[in-house]
Design a protein around this motif. Sequence first.
Motif: not given
Length: 143
Positions: A70, A72, A92
């Motif tokens: 998760t 970015l 993401q």
Amino acid sequence: MGFLAGEDITAARLNRLQPKQYWAQASALLETNQTAQDIPGVTVTFNTEMPNAVYTACLVADFDWNAVDTTLSSARIKVDGGFPINLFAVGQMQVASDRGTNAQNYRGVLGSAGSHTITAVGTTVTNRINVYSSLLVVVYEVV
């Protein structure tokens, strides 16, 4: 940007009135990395005749996840080898098979005449940036 009455108009000045487009597509994957690295092939090099030419750029980054993460991932541009601009195309994803093709737009001024290079850079954690990434740059010369 206009011409004065009675002023001689040269072909060089008229050529500068026309915006010029430059385009590049990724030539290889940008594999997992933790720092901003050049996206292979997503570089345009061009010349300007006058200082203070304006550029607009549209960067499209194709993020391809190969693991659940998760964190970015991002892509952005750098101009003439400087620091990457802090305006990101980000992705993401929640599932390892997710994919996202995301874009970001840019506008800037090229202070000097001459050769310029705009390059896309990407930062990923457990994913990669795919070959379906591209960069379109349009340059507007000052007359």
